[in-house]
Design a protein around this motif. Structure first.
Motif, PDB file in Angstrom:
ATOM      1  N   VAL A 154     -31.198 -32.784 -40.271  1.00 33.59           N
ATOM      2  CA  VAL A 154     -30.550 -33.987 -40.515  1.00 33.59           C
ATOM      3  C   VAL A 154     -30.302 -34.758 -39.232  1.00 33.59           C
ATOM      4  CG1 VAL A 154     -28.716 -35.210 -41.740  1.00 33.59           C
ATOM      5  CG2 VAL A 154     -29.625 -33.244 -42.677  1.00 33.59           C
ATOM      6  N   GLY A 155     -29.654 -34.039 -38.339  1.00 34.30           N
ATOM      7  CA  GLY A 155     -29.133 -34.645 -36.972  1.00 34.30           C
ATOM      8  C   GLY A 155     -30.261 -35.129 -36.201  1.00 34.30           C
ATOM      9  N   VAL A 205     -24.305 -24.481 -30.221  1.00 29.69           N
ATOM     10  CA  VAL A 205     -25.229 -25.122 -29.318  1.00 29.69           C
ATOM     11  C   VAL A 205     -25.360 -26.545 -29.465  1.00 29.69           C
ATOM     12  CG1 VAL A 205     -27.723 -25.511 -28.632  1.00 29.69           C
ATOM     13  CG2 VAL A 205     -27.027 -23.314 -29.237  1.00 29.69           C
ATOM     14  N   PRO A 206     -25.208 -27.225 -30.891  1.00 26.51           N
ATOM     15  CA  PRO A 206     -24.927 -28.574 -30.644  1.00 26.51           C
ATOM     16  C   PRO A 206     -23.494 -29.316 -30.253  1.00 26.51           C
ATOM     17  CG  PRO A 206     -25.542 -27.806 -32.808  1.00 26.51           C
ATOM     18  CD  PRO A 206     -25.265 -26.657 -31.981  1.00 26.51           C
ATOM     19  N   GLY A 245     -21.995 -35.840 -23.570  1.00 29.81           N
ATOM     20  CA  GLY A 245     -20.973 -37.145 -23.649  1.00 29.81           C
ATOM     21  C   GLY A 245     -19.651 -36.754 -23.144  1.00 29.81           C
ATOM     22  N   GLY A 246     -19.354 -35.590 -22.578  1.00 25.28           N
ATOM     23  CA  GLY A 246     -18.245 -35.092 -21.856  1.00 25.28           C
ATOM     24  C   GLY A 246     -17.411 -34.305 -22.632  1.00 25.28           C
ATOM     25  N   LEU A 247     -16.503 -33.186 -22.072  1.00 19.22           N
ATOM     26  CA  LEU A 247     -15.514 -32.655 -22.669  1.00 19.22           C
ATOM     27  C   LEU A 247     -14.571 -33.459 -23.557  1.00 19.22           C
ATOM     28  CD1 LEU A 247     -14.776 -29.718 -23.096  1.00 19.22           C
ATOM     29  CD2 LEU A 247     -13.419 -29.853 -21.174  1.00 19.22           C
ATOM     30  N   PRO A 248     -14.110 -34.403 -23.157  1.00 21.19           N
ATOM     31  CA  PRO A 248     -13.190 -35.110 -24.204  1.00 21.19           C
ATOM     32  C   PRO A 248     -13.927 -35.509 -25.484  1.00 21.19           C
ATOM     33  CG  PRO A 248     -12.763 -35.939 -21.747  1.00 21.19           C
ATOM     34  CD  PRO A 248     -14.023 -35.117 -21.863  1.00 21.19           C
ATOM     35  N   CYS A 249     -15.102 -36.050 -25.334  1.00 22.64           N
ATOM     36  CA  CYS A 249     -15.830 -36.491 -26.201  1.00 22.64           C
ATOM     37  C   CYS A 249     -15.945 -35.204 -27.527  1.00 22.64           C
ATOM     38  CB  CYS A 249     -17.427 -37.035 -26.030  1.00 22.64           C
ATOM     39  SG  CYS A 249     -18.267 -37.630 -27.514  1.00 22.64           S
ATOM     40  N   ALA A 250     -16.505 -34.185 -27.074  1.00 27.22           N
ATOM     41  CA  ALA A 250     -16.500 -32.933 -27.718  1.00 27.22           C
ATOM     42  C   ALA A 250     -15.217 -32.523 -28.359  1.00 27.22           C
ATOM     43  CB  ALA A 250     -17.275 -31.864 -27.202  1.00 27.22           C
ATOM     44  N   LEU A 288     -24.952 -37.456 -32.918  1.00 24.78           N
ATOM     45  CA  LEU A 288     -25.601 -37.453 -34.033  1.00 24.78           C
ATOM     46  C   LEU A 288     -26.243 -36.265 -34.518  1.00 24.78           C
ATOM     47  CD1 LEU A 288     -27.478 -41.115 -33.772  1.00 24.78           C
ATOM     48  CD2 LEU A 288     -25.656 -40.526 -35.586  1.00 24.78           C
ATOM     49  N   LEU A 289     -26.693 -35.537 -33.597  1.00 26.82           N
ATOM     50  CA  LEU A 289     -27.247 -34.252 -33.745  1.00 26.82           C
ATOM     51  C   LEU A 289     -26.099 -33.128 -33.983  1.00 26.82           C
ATOM     52  CD1 LEU A 289     -29.531 -32.035 -33.714  1.00 26.82           C
ATOM     53  CD2 LEU A 289     -28.943 -31.602 -30.964  1.00 26.82           C
TER      54      LEU A 289
END
Length: 241
Positions: free
Chosen positions: A51-52, A178-179, A187-192, A140-141
């Motif tokens: 889906v991702g 992994v995703p 996206g960067g550590l803050p994003c995750a 999105l993934l």
């Protein structure tokens, strides 16, 4: 060698069932006694990878076609969501509508849920795409993967740590590694981290809400949790992008 082949065949059969449940794709059904409780469920996050991938691919195509257009990320987000709905048959969205209507009959909460959750997803994905192209594709993934882990963790919690559920949660968690790492890299550590924080907040908040409502943790509630956690994942990613 025979044992390894048997394990691979069992994995393939269970993963095919998980794909069938997630994406409504044709899959050869395994015998009932081969698919023990938690057998295919543990691979639902892995099936969410499909889906991702579709969501990221459609967003990338529309993003390229509309590059330079201020409305490009929003259009790409809408197209991405539409592609996912086609692939999954909107099964979880339909379950959310039924649950909301059952919890509050004649209050119109089902329609509200069907508007708010997709709108939040579109807005968050579009916002992330405006800031970081690589970040939005990674989000999105990862979103469909992590959000499909959330109901399995909730079921394990509701079962008070049953051994079979614990094994399901461990395997499902491996699918998420992994995703999430890709999201942190792209996206960067803050994003995750904020994306995961959003999932945690939605998970805790919705479960606390449902705990005070009649009924157990059934498929409809699992679908609602998946949808809420996916929207929260994208919202968190947009804040950290």
């Amino acid at each position: 060698m025979t044992a390894l082949r048997d394990h691979l065949n069992l994995f393939a059969r269970r993963f095919a069932l998980a794909l069938h449940r997630t994406a409504r794709l044709p899959a050869s059904a395994a015998p009932a006694d081969d698919d023990r409780p938690g057998g295919s469920e543990r691979h639902l996050p892995g099936a969410g990878t499909l889906v991702g991938l579709l969501a990221a691919f459609v967003f990338a195509v529309f993003g390229l076609l509309l590059r330079g257009n201020p409305a490009g990320p929003a259009v790409a987000a809408v197209a991405s969501l539409f592609a996912v709905l086609v692939l999954t048959g909107a099964a979880n969205e339909s379950a959310v509508f039924r649950l909301a209507e059952a919890l509050a009959p004649r209050a119109g909460h089902g329609v509200i849920a069907l508007v708010v959750l997709p709108a939040a997803r579109i807005a968050a994905v579009a916002a992330t795409g405006t800031v970081s192209e690589a970040g939005v594709l990674a989000a999105l993934l990862a979103g469909p993967v992590v959000s499909r882990f959330a109901p399995l963790l909730a079921a394990h919690w509701a079962a008070h740590g049953a051994t079979e559920d614990a094994a399901t949660v461990r395997v499902a968690a491996l699918w998420c590694i992994v995703p999430v790492l890709l999201l942190g890299f792209a996206g960067g550590l803050p994003c995750a981290l904020l994306a995961l924080a959003g999932v945690a907040a939605a998970w805790i908040g919705l479960l606390r809400f449902l705990r005070h409502r009649p009924g157990g943790f059934d498929a409809a509630r699992a679908a609602a949790l998946q949808q809420a956690c996916e929207a929260a994942f994208y919202l968190g990613a947009s804040l950290g992008a």
